[in-house]
Design a protein around this motif. Structure first.
Motif, short mmCIF file in Angstrom:
data_model
loop_
_atom_site.label_atom_id
_atom_site.label_comp_id
_atom_site.label_asym_id
_atom_site.label_seq_id
_atom_site.Cartn_x
_atom_site.Cartn_y
_atom_site.Cartn_z
N GLU A 42 -13.78 -5.55 56.08
CA GLU A 42 -12.41 -5.11 55.79
C GLU A 42 -12.08 -5.46 54.34
OE1 GLU A 42 -8.78 -3.33 56.39
OE2 GLU A 42 -10.43 -3.45 57.84
N THR A 49 -6.28 -5.62 62.90
CA THR A 49 -6.02 -5.38 64.31
C THR A 49 -5.63 -6.70 64.99
OG1 THR A 49 -8.34 -5.72 64.91
CG2 THR A 49 -7.68 -3.48 64.28
N SER A 70 1.63 -7.05 63.26
CA SER A 70 0.46 -6.21 63.05
C SER A 70 0.80 -4.86 62.46
CB SER A 70 -0.28 -6.01 64.38
OG SER A 70 0.59 -5.42 65.34
N SER A 71 2.04 -4.43 62.60
CA SER A 71 2.43 -3.12 62.07
C SER A 71 2.63 -3.14 60.56
CB SER A 71 3.70 -2.62 62.77
OG SER A 71 4.77 -3.56 62.55
N SER A 72 2.86 -4.31 59.98
CA SER A 72 3.12 -4.41 58.54
C SER A 72 1.81 -4.46 57.77
CB SER A 72 3.95 -5.66 58.24
OG SER A 72 3.24 -6.82 58.64
N SER A 73 1.79 -3.82 56.58
CA SER A 73 0.62 -3.86 55.70
C SER A 73 0.76 -4.99 54.71
CB SER A 73 0.47 -2.52 54.96
OG SER A 73 1.63 -2.26 54.18
N LEU A 74 -0.35 -5.57 54.32
CA LEU A 74 -0.37 -6.72 53.44
C LEU A 74 -0.86 -6.31 52.06
CD1 LEU A 74 -1.97 -9.30 55.91
CD2 LEU A 74 0.47 -8.87 55.50
N SER A 75 -0.41 -7.03 51.06
CA SER A 75 -0.83 -6.82 49.66
C SER A 75 -1.29 -8.16 49.09
CB SER A 75 0.31 -6.23 48.83
OG SER A 75 0.71 -4.97 49.34
N LYS A 130 -3.93 -3.71 48.41
CA LYS A 130 -2.73 -3.01 48.85
C LYS A 130 -3.04 -2.25 50.14
CE LYS A 130 0.85 0.15 47.20
NZ LYS A 130 1.28 1.04 46.08
N GLY A 131 -2.08 -2.31 51.07
CA GLY A 131 -2.24 -1.60 52.33
C GLY A 131 -3.29 -2.19 53.23
N VAL A 132 -3.44 -3.53 53.22
CA VAL A 132 -4.42 -4.19 54.07
C VAL A 132 -3.81 -4.43 55.44
CG1 VAL A 132 -5.89 -6.23 54.35
CG2 VAL A 132 -5.50 -5.25 52.08
N GLY A 133 -4.51 -4.06 56.48
CA GLY A 133 -4.01 -4.27 57.83
C GLY A 133 -5.12 -4.78 58.74
#
Length: 276
Positions: free
Chosen positions: A169, A201, A130-135, A196-199
């Motif tokens: 989101e 919870t 969960s701490s990592s951001s997705l692209s 970019k930078g999708v996170g």
């Protein structure tokens, strides 16, 4: 015996003085006590009809008199100019409304319809920490249908945008290509959407994993496209924005293309009179 003639005595009126008789004939029975005093000696009274009186202002007020005399003329000119301008504007509005009405009756323009046929999603791993951001990168295949217009073409302009979101989101965004769609035509095209930078919870990840396991992941595809309607080869409308919101359900989030089930698209476009 002869009759004796007795002389008659004179009547009282015959014995009055001559001046007294003249005064009695000319003097009114009810004399007026409000007589106009006689003019002083050496003066003359000249009576002129009112319509022949010419008023000449004194020299020190001649300029002000000219301004006051010219003011009604200026007001009349301004009123006439305003009435003429208002009449011209109303005439132009009526002609424009009549022209738009004739065009609408002849061409019967309709808004195009859109649908999403497939989505290819990469970089959206719900099992990642969960701490990592997705692209994510999403390839969207879109179907634009102009079959409702038999005589009007759609000119899609530059600047259109397509976005995909999951329960609000934001996931990815891309451009809508510019092209011309002829009347009674269906066009299929694909566009690349990147994010970019999708996170997510922890609760969103659990819900997304459950929906993916059930094969029903709901997504929202929104598009804002500037278009112009073309009637024939010469006549065109102004550029207006057509907004489309489609609810799509995919069966999986994988590298391969996922089948998209359209749950309905809502098209929002300004009325025809706004296009002119």
């Amino acid at each position: 015996m002869a009759d004796r003639v007795h002389p008659m005595s004179a009547s009282p009126s015959s014995t009055l003085p001559q001046d007294h008789v003249a005064a009695t004939e000319t003097t009114p029975l009810h004399p007026s006590f409000r007589r106009t005093p006689p003019p002083p000696p050496g003066t003359y009274i000249v009576q002129i009809p009112k319509d022949q009186v010419i008023r000449v202002p004194p020299p020190d007020r001649a300029r002000r008199y000219k301004k006051l005399a010219a003011r009604p003329v200026r007001r009349r000119r301004v009123r006439r100019a305003c009435c003429a301008l208002l009449g011209t504007v109303l005439l132009l509005v009526l002609l424009a409304a009549a022209f738009v009405g004739v065009v609408y009756l002849v061409f019967r323009p309709r808004a195009p319809s859109f649908s999403v046929t497939s989505l290819s999603i990469r970089g959206l791993d719900v099992l990642a920490p969960s701490s990592s951001s997705l692209s994510p990168q999403i390839d969207a295949a879109v179907r634009a249908d102009n079959g409702a217009n038999k005589k009007a073409g759609i000119d899609y302009r530059d600047g259109g945008e397509v976005t995909i979101s999951y329960y609000g989101e934001h996931l990815a965004a891309g451009q809508w290509p510019a092209f011309y769609q002829a009347p009674n035509n269906v066009t299929l095209f694909s566009t690349v959407l990147t994010g970019k930078g999708v996170g997510f919870t922890e609760d969103q990840r659990k819900r997304l994993a459950a929906e993916q396991a059930a094969g029903k992941v709901p997504l929202t595809v929104e598009a804002t496209v500037p278009v112009r309607v073309r009637f024939g080869k010469v006549l065109r409308t102004w550029t207006v924005d057509v907004k489309s919101t489609c609810q799509v359900t995919v069966d999986k989030l994988a590298d391969k293309a996922a089948a998209a089930e359209n749950r309905g698209c809502r098209i929002k476009v300004r009325p025809l009179w706004w296009w002119w």
